[in-house]
Every structure is written in structure tokens, then in C-alpha cells.
Motif scaffolding. Structure first.
Motif, short mmCIF file in Angstrom:
data_model
loop_
_atom_site.label_atom_id
_atom_site.label_comp_id
_atom_site.label_asym_id
_atom_site.label_seq_id
_atom_site.Cartn_x
_atom_site.Cartn_y
_atom_site.Cartn_z
N ARG A 2 1.57 2.64 5.32
CA ARG A 2 0.55 1.64 5.03
C ARG A 2 -0.84 2.24 5.24
O ARG A 2 -1.09 2.93 6.23
CB ARG A 2 0.73 0.42 5.93
N ARG A 52 12.06 -10.34 3.18
CA ARG A 52 11.61 -10.33 4.58
C ARG A 52 10.10 -10.32 4.71
O ARG A 52 9.56 -10.75 5.72
CB ARG A 52 12.20 -9.12 5.32
N SER A 53 9.42 -9.79 3.70
CA SER A 53 7.95 -9.70 3.78
C SER A 53 7.34 -9.74 2.39
O SER A 53 7.76 -9.00 1.49
CB SER A 53 7.55 -8.40 4.48
N GLN A 54 6.33 -10.59 2.22
CA GLN A 54 5.67 -10.70 0.91
C GLN A 54 4.99 -9.40 0.52
O GLN A 54 4.78 -9.14 -0.67
CB GLN A 54 4.63 -11.82 0.95
N ASP A 55 4.64 -8.58 1.50
CA ASP A 55 4.00 -7.30 1.19
C ASP A 55 4.88 -6.43 0.29
O ASP A 55 4.38 -5.57 -0.43
CB ASP A 55 3.69 -6.53 2.48
N TYR A 56 6.19 -6.65 0.37
CA TYR A 56 7.12 -5.83 -0.41
C TYR A 56 7.56 -6.50 -1.71
O TYR A 56 8.57 -6.10 -2.30
CB TYR A 56 8.35 -5.49 0.44
#
Length: 265
Positions: A2, A52-56
């Protein structure tokens, strides 16, 4: 990986996007998946990651691509997925894979930090910064290498008593391009990528300026945690080999070599 630095100039932005970083809420994100699985397994893994995560969420499009019919037979598409998710490997993909022998002298200059560290006078070039490089060899006895072929390279560093760790398979790269041409033309085309001088290429042709060479443009080299000696390679391949010239291997053999080379001991 990141990147959260808020002020990136255009050059850096272009570079990280070329390296498959995707813009997310608080910066840029790269998946960097250290897995060697089938296309279906990778698709499921990416879907779970996105859940699990919107970032992905950027992984969802890749997951859908991996479910495409006959995807594993499309070498360029699967290689592109491997590039985006590096060092991930799609083990059921029909990607041409060639074991290529390389002298320690060039391995240490091009990708092998361990060999480079053995030298009293080290190269001034920083291997960690070299994502894309070029290697030159004879265009004969090529194991199926020819212009138009893309795939994977397994690097076998030929034995040399002056270096520890030689006589082993030591790394894996993505093969991006194969070009056959005269030494001067190749040097002009790829001089920005390599450590080779024109005189090095001329040595390969025994100073024949009209004799053609093969240039292999490669990138994203992954050094093996566990280099594999020739005896074990013979066992994996199920036949006696000397690895004095390039050798094409199948996807099952690649999987065994890659997993052996990258597994944690």
C-alpha cells in the motif's frame, strides 16, 4: 503493498500504475499474492479478498476474468493476470515455460543478489531497482524460444567453482519478448535495459557482426528461497538432463519446481 503518500508526481504515478497499483480510498494498493494455485482457486481467493475489504474491489474484475471459458489456454491473458498479482502463479495455465541456463557472471549482474554479494568488487547497479531486463544468447538450440513467444523463465545458474550456490535453479521470471537480430541492432534496441555492452554481444558471435543473436526481455524476477540442484531437477523432470541449453517443461513440472523453490522450510 500500500502507498499512502498523498503527493506523488506524475512520473511516480505512472510507474506505480505500470506496476499494477490500483487507486483506493487512501492511496494506491497492489495485491502481491504469494500463491501458486489454479485459475479457479485464484478467482475464489480474489473474491473472498474483495468481500473482506472494499479496498480490494479491483480484484473482482480479475476474479471474473479467471472464470472465462478456456482462460487457461490464453497464455497472454494469464500472464497479464500474473503480472498484476505478482508473484502469484496460475498453475493450470498453458504458459510456455523454459529452463534457461545462465552463467553466474550474468546472473549476478541481472538478478541474483546472493551471487552479487560474493564479489569483492560489486556492480554499481542496484538489482532491486531493475524490474525489466534483457538477456542475450545464441538463437540456436533454443528450446522453443522464438519471436512471438511469451511465457515464464526458470533460471538455472550453471556451475562455477568460484561461486557458492551455482549448479542450481535459482529464480523465475516472466518472459515478455523474444527478438532475433544482429548484435548492433539488439544493443541499440535494448541498451536501456541491460548491463551488456556491444563488445559483450560481439563475443557471443565471435566478432561476427552479421551473426544473429537472441534477446530475451524479461521482468518480475523472483529469487527462490530454496535453490534446486541439478540432481533434484532431473528427478522432477524424470529424465537425465544437462541444462546446457534451454529446455521446455510442462505445467506440472513447473509447478513442482516453483513450489519447491519458493516454499518455506
Amino acid at each position: 503493498t500500500r502507498i499512502t503518500e498523498p503527493y506523488l508526481n506524475q512520473t511516480i504515478l505512472s510507474a506505480i500504475q505500470d506496476d499494477a497499483f490500483f487507486q483506493v480510498k487512501d492511496g494506491y494498493l497492489n495485491a502481491n499474492l504469494a500463491v501458486a494455485v489454479t485459475a479457479t482457486e485464484l478467482s475464489d481467493y480474489l473474491t473472498n479478498l474483495a468481500n473482506r475489504s472494499q479496498d480490494y474491489n479491483f480484484c473482482l474484475k480479475i476474479a471474473e476474468t479467471l472464470k472465462t471459458d478456456n482462460l487457461t489456454k490464453a497464455a497472454k491473458t494469464t500472464l497479464d493476470v500474473e503480472r498484476i498479482l505478482w508473484p502469484a502463479k496460475i498453475i493450470d495455465a498453458d504458459i510456455p515455460t523454459i529452463i534457461i541456463p545462465i552463467q553466474p557472471k550474468w546472473a549476478k549482474e541481472l538478478f541474483d543478489e546472493y551471487l552479487a554479494n560474493q564479489c569483492l568488487f560489486r556492480s554499481e547497479s542496484d538489482l532491486a531497482l531493475k524490474r525489466e531486463l534483457v538477456y542475450y544468447r545464441s538463437h540456436r538450440g533454443n528450446g522453443g524460444l522464438k519471436p512471438g513467444v511469451v511465457g515464464r523463465i526458470i533460471w538455472y545458474v550453471s556451475y562455477n567453482k568460484n561461486y557458492c550456490g551455482t549448479g542450481h535453479v535459482r529464480a523465475c521470471s516472466r518472459l515478455d519478448e523474444v527478438v532475433v537480430n544482429k548484435p548492433k541492432n539488439l544493443h541499440q534496441q535494448f541498451r536501456r535495459l541491460g548491463v551488456y555492452e556491444l563488445e559483450d554481444l560481439m563475443k557471443l558471435t565471435k566478432n561476427d557482426a552479421n551473426k544473429k543473436l537472441m534477446a530475451l526481455r524479461f521482468s518480475d524476477t523472483e529469487l527462490f528461497k530454496n535453490p534446486i540442484d541439478l540432481a533434484e531437477i532431473k528427478e522432477i523432470l524424470g529424465k537425465p538432463v544437462t541444462l546446457q541449453s534451454p529446455l521446455r517443461i510442462d505445467k506440472e513440472q513447473f509447478t513442482m519446481i516453483y513450489r519447491e523453490g519458493t516454499q518455506n522450510q
